[in-house]
Design a protein around this motif. Sequence first.
Motif, short mmCIF file in Angstrom:
data_model
loop_
_atom_site.label_atom_id
_atom_site.label_comp_id
_atom_site.label_asym_id
_atom_site.label_seq_id
_atom_site.Cartn_x
_atom_site.Cartn_y
_atom_site.Cartn_z
N MET A 1 -92.47 -27.39 -54.70
CA MET A 1 -92.63 -28.70 -54.09
C MET A 1 -93.75 -29.47 -54.75
O MET A 1 -94.43 -28.96 -55.61
CB MET A 1 -92.94 -28.53 -52.61
N GLU A 264 -87.75 -27.94 -52.49
CA GLU A 264 -86.65 -27.09 -52.91
C GLU A 264 -85.92 -26.50 -51.73
O GLU A 264 -86.51 -26.25 -50.68
CB GLU A 264 -87.22 -25.95 -53.77
N HIS A 293 -87.87 -28.77 -62.10
CA HIS A 293 -88.73 -27.94 -61.24
C HIS A 293 -88.00 -27.55 -59.95
O HIS A 293 -87.88 -26.36 -59.62
CB HIS A 293 -90.00 -28.74 -60.92
N GLU A 294 -87.49 -28.53 -59.23
CA GLU A 294 -86.89 -28.23 -57.92
C GLU A 294 -85.61 -27.40 -58.08
O GLU A 294 -85.31 -26.56 -57.24
CB GLU A 294 -86.60 -29.52 -57.14
N HIS A 297 -86.32 -23.78 -58.63
CA HIS A 297 -86.73 -23.15 -57.37
C HIS A 297 -85.57 -22.48 -56.62
O HIS A 297 -85.81 -21.60 -55.80
CB HIS A 297 -87.33 -24.19 -56.43
N GLU A 327 -94.74 -21.09 -57.80
CA GLU A 327 -94.90 -22.45 -58.32
C GLU A 327 -95.25 -22.47 -59.82
O GLU A 327 -94.85 -23.37 -60.54
CB GLU A 327 -95.97 -23.23 -57.54
N TYR A 398 -100.22 -24.07 -59.94
CA TYR A 398 -99.09 -24.74 -60.60
C TYR A 398 -99.32 -24.77 -62.12
O TYR A 398 -98.60 -24.15 -62.88
CB TYR A 398 -98.96 -26.20 -60.14
ZN LIG Z 1 -92.48 -26.36 -56.50
#
Ligand SMILES: [Zn+2]
Length: 614
Positions: A1, A264, A293-294, A297, A327, A398
């Motif tokens: 996220m 996600e 990215h999402e 996930h 992450e 991250y």
């Molecule tokens: Zn994330």
Amino acid sequence: MKPIRIFSITIILFLVCVSAAAQTLTLNVDASDAARNIVHTRITIPVRPGPMTLFYPKWIPGEHTPTGPIDDLVGLKLSAGGKTIPWRRDDVEMFAFHCEIPQGVSTLDVSFDDASQPESTASAKLARLKWNRLLVYPEGMTSDSISVKASLKLPTGWRLASALPVAGDNKQELQFKAVSLTELVDSPAIIGANLRDVPLTSNGIMHEMDIAADTTAALEMKPETLTGLKRIVQEAYALFGARHYRSYKFLVTLSDHGGSEGLEHHESSEDGVGEKAFSEELELLDFAELIGHEYAHSWNGKYRRPAGLATPDFEQPMRGELLWVYEGLTQYLGKVLPSRSGLWTADDFREAMASVAADMENQSGREWRPLVDTAVAVQLTYPSPRAWLNYRRRVDYYDEGSLVWLEADVLIRTRSNGKLSLDDFCKRFHGGQATGPMVKPYTFDDVVNTLNDVMPYDWRAFLNARINAVNPHAPIAGITDGGWKLVYTDKPNTEIRIADHTRKTVDLSFSIGVLLKEDGSVLDVNPNLAAFKAGVAPGMKILSVNGRTWSPDVLHEAIASAKDNRNPIELVVENGSFNETYKVNYHAGERYPHLERDERKPDVLGEVIKSRAK
Ligand SMILES: [Zn+2]
């Protein structure tokens, strides 16, 4: 996220006096006022007479923190058979409501409104509906054991997109199939007046991008963007080798007023960006990373999840110690996948890694805080204020996590002479057999063991040194062993341009050591660099630079020209109701990070971002 707000709490366990009969809840949501930032909800819960506690979802999957927006729950009313039932909030657990179910009552009606902050979840033309904001459930039950049958009333002329299966559509009221509370919360919806479905695959498992926008013009996408989005689906499959969803929907909202989002889910992701994300170059680059990215996930986060984050309900606290996997690896793949798909160029990838490496190296807080503490303390680091962030360290699991995974990738590639890579780890750890949505929890040992299965190495020591120890320097060996050098020039870095464009900031972190708002307000300083040493601190506001009224350009010019003389840069700065003059002794010119090819070594970074899909 992606980042948001809220604070931490004390957890109290209650005596659970919940009726075991409570199994299927009925949820009727009326979103016809969504454009006014208020959504009405009514829940029907099977009950037995006696004391009962209702719980509002608190620990939201993907947010890793107690971010359920309890303050947005307003107008709460309980009734049975038309008679009001009094409730009392727990004195300590703000998310729990106690009541007494009278004799002869078998069904409890609960109604309330979700009154969200303007510019957070809805605009005049679209909204993101999160079911966890719209229900309470009997406390103490696991979310798998509760079934919910939901319906939704839309604003006139609006349409819906969601991974939640629709059972029927009766005029403006949609009926959904009954699903577990787990699946419901994992299947949010976007609704809007302008909604477009874009198929991303033509056969096999359905992949679709559903886009709600403030205007129809914003929905237009360049052909090469569509090609890149289709390829990202193929590249993810080539990377992981199996999927763990029945179908997948990217739920995209394009609005400058509907709030930003990145969250996600197993079978969808919420991707909330600005109205011009498809048309403006920098915003499109940012969007491509968000999508990568999402989407990653769905494998790393939803299917494989750290044991401490795989909780059975929305009441149990989550433990964030492995967020550098959840992450950090996702942050890495969120840059690799758009590059393999053509949504990013090789230069975009290198600019992003240069920005991350320089940013992590530049965190003064790394002198006191090990990376793991930014994850363990996620309840504090996630909503952390901007002031003194460089000294605090923020959610560095991250970005520094992505550097650690890049280093692991380059190490595996180099030691195996290019035969193996982190892709092999992802296949073993996240791929395996194709399944529907399910959670397979893991521990630190599982990560170490799978890395060892891919390539024997002292991975425990490798990870411990980078994650658990205090390290004055960022782990940038992935870059230097990957055939590149981290250098600084006066040319702005693409990733920093994106951040400045989307945040409306002026990032001078690598020259005088400040992050400013466009109006000259000081958001943060690096205590080791020139601006802080001159007296500048967060909360102040620059009024003038070398006698000229503040503007970002005036300060840029002053920094550039100070390279050629010995005079300090003179800043008049407002601190509360006082103005002070500070002399910044800085003569190295504008400085932005980039990667420069090191011809002595092979270009492993170039190998990392090569397309894998057929
Ligand atoms: Zn994330």
